[in-house]
Write an enzyme that holds these catalytic residues in place. Structure first.
Site, short mmCIF file in Angstrom:
data_model
loop_
_atom_site.label_atom_id
_atom_site.label_comp_id
_atom_site.label_asym_id
_atom_site.label_seq_id
_atom_site.Cartn_x
_atom_site.Cartn_y
_atom_site.Cartn_z
N ASP A 119 4.07 -2.28 -4.55
CA ASP A 119 4.99 -3.24 -3.95
C ASP A 119 6.31 -3.43 -4.76
OD1 ASP A 119 3.98 -3.54 -1.35
OD2 ASP A 119 2.53 -5.13 -2.21
N ASP A 181 2.95 2.77 3.54
CA ASP A 181 4.12 1.89 3.14
C ASP A 181 4.68 2.39 1.92
OD1 ASP A 181 1.73 0.59 4.33
OD2 ASP A 181 2.52 -1.22 4.11
N1 GLY Z 1 3.63 -3.35 2.93
C1 GLY Z 1 2.76 -4.40 3.94
C2 GLY Z 1 3.13 -4.17 5.53
O1 GLY Z 1 4.05 -3.63 5.76
O2 GLY Z 1 2.59 -5.09 5.98
#
Ligand code: GLY
Length: 408
Positions: A119, A181
């Site tokens: 993240d 993601d």
């Molecule tokens: N990266 C987390 C989401 O898309 O919820």
């Protein structure tokens, strides 16, 4: 803070009317300038209600009017400063720059901490990345380079991807896990390799995209949310879900990350394999969308009930990505198709059904953060707003004869 912000709100609302009239003739059928004005008005209201700069607007629960805040370090903390940077980019009004800087400067020290997960790419590119792009501030550049090196520490060369969630290794028994993601966060590695960082960051990003392409997609090009790999020999063990309905379903935001991610990887590499793949992962999403172009939170959720929540965040991410994709596709009909689809998504998001305006100062209603944990279900969420504004700005750039992206 409140007094100076109310002056800011007044000034910003005044300038919004001027800009509304100045470029109207260039915006085509979709009222892009009006929608950007709407975002500007909403963001000014959010700013005026902030108790302090370290309270970062994150989500507004269904039926509520006030923001839940997050703090520096959460995966979503960069989206609010990112919105402020985009408003600065659109207006060049130093009041937005000042507000964007305040939050970005709070995030900056975090760039020097060990990456806890993939993240850090989301956190840094939205805040410091936009800040550096728009101001050339060298402290942001140094922070981005440090964050990229730290993100690269999570790369496993045996597997050829980044370990997305170190905390899930034990908790879920996923020795090396890579979530879809994570494709988004390769952008930080590409950026660093182009801006004085280690050139190997580029190779890691390319290998991650290749490995993900090979293992994390089903034959129809829909993706697994999580790919689990062996840490010793790197083999693919299984594809599972964390935020989707089932291991075999297409979680809407996951597919949106794939569409955006592969489009971005093509931009960074110029490798036609990635353009072809970006189209394939887009086409399965587009083919299975409901008529109004806003997906259910998972494409299989409709089978539970047509009343299951939609996910406006997936629509906003996809709209932004498809606008970019439309500029890379050589065939004119296909290019026009992707652009038309993106505009149809923006039209739906700009309709009263999806605009938060009468209820809160968010931009959009009806996103789903994490259905399986009952978090942020049918809520307004900062990342939906961020990609909605990004898509509007991209469309405005295209409609006024500019490249879809400002200089990176
Ligand atoms: N990266 C987390 C989401 O898309 O919820």
């Amino acid at each position: 803070m409140k007094t100076s912000v109310s002056i800011l709100v007044g000034l910003l609302l005044a300038t919004s009317c001027i800009s509304c009239h100045s470029s109207k003739e260039n915006t085509g059928d979709f009222p892009v300038e009006k929608e950007i004005d709407y975002c500007r008005t909403q963001a000014a209201l959010t700013l005026s209600a902030l108790p302090s700069a370290d309270k970062i607007p994150n989500s507004v629960d269904k039926g509520c009017s006030s923001w839940n805040y997050t703090g520096v370090g959460s995966w979503t903390c960069g989206f609010w400063p990112g919105i402020l940077w985009y408003l600065y980019e659109d207006t060049r009004d130093s009041l937005w720059e000042k507000s964007a800087r305040k939050v970005s400067d709070l995030i900056l020290p975090f760039a020097y901490k060990k990456a806890r997960s993939h993240d850090s790419g989301f956190i840094m590119m939205t805040s410091l990345g936009n800040g550096y792009r728009l101001t050339g501030d060298l402290s942001y550049k140094a922070g981005l380079l440090s964050a990229a090196d730290s993100l690269a520490e999570l790369y496993n060369p045996k597997v050829g991807t980044i370990l997305s969630w170190p905390n899930m290794v034990k908790k879920e028994g996923w020795p090396h896990n890579t979530i879809i993601d994570n494709m988004m966060n390769l952008e930080l590695l590409f950026w660093a390799a182009r801006n004085g960082g280690d050139k190997r960051l580029y190779d890691m990003a390319v290998r991650h995209a290749e490995t993900t392409m090979r293992h994390q997609f089903r034959p129809d090009y829909s993706c697994y949310h999580v790919a689990v790999y062996d840490t010793i020999d790197g083999h693919f063990i299984k594809g599972v879900t964390h935020q989707g309905l089932s291991d075999d379903s297409m979680w809407a935001r996951g597919q949106a990350w794939a569409i955006y991610g592969y489009t971005m990887v093509y931009r960074e590499t110029g490798d036609p394999r990635f353009l072809d793949f970006a189209r394939k992962v887009s086409d399965v999403y587009l083919k299975r969308l409901p008529n109004d172009r806003i997906p259910y939170w998972d494409f299989a959720a409709y089978e539970i009930s047509p009343a299951e929540p939609r996910d406006a965040s997936a629509a906003a991410i996809t709209a932004s990505a498809l606008l970019e994709l439309s500029t890379y596709v050589a065939d004119a009909d296909s290019s026009a198709y992707y652009k038309r689809q993106a505009i149809a998504m923006l039209e739906a998001l700009s309709s009263s059904a999806y605009q938060a305006g009468t209820q809160s100062s968010a931009f959009l209603l009806h996103s789903v953060g994490h259905m399986n944990k009952n978090w942020e279900v049918d809520a307004s969420i900062s990342y939906a707003d961020y990609y909605y504004l990004e898509a509007l700005i991209r469309l405005k750039r295209l409609e006024t004869g500019h490249s879809v992206l400002a200089d990176l």
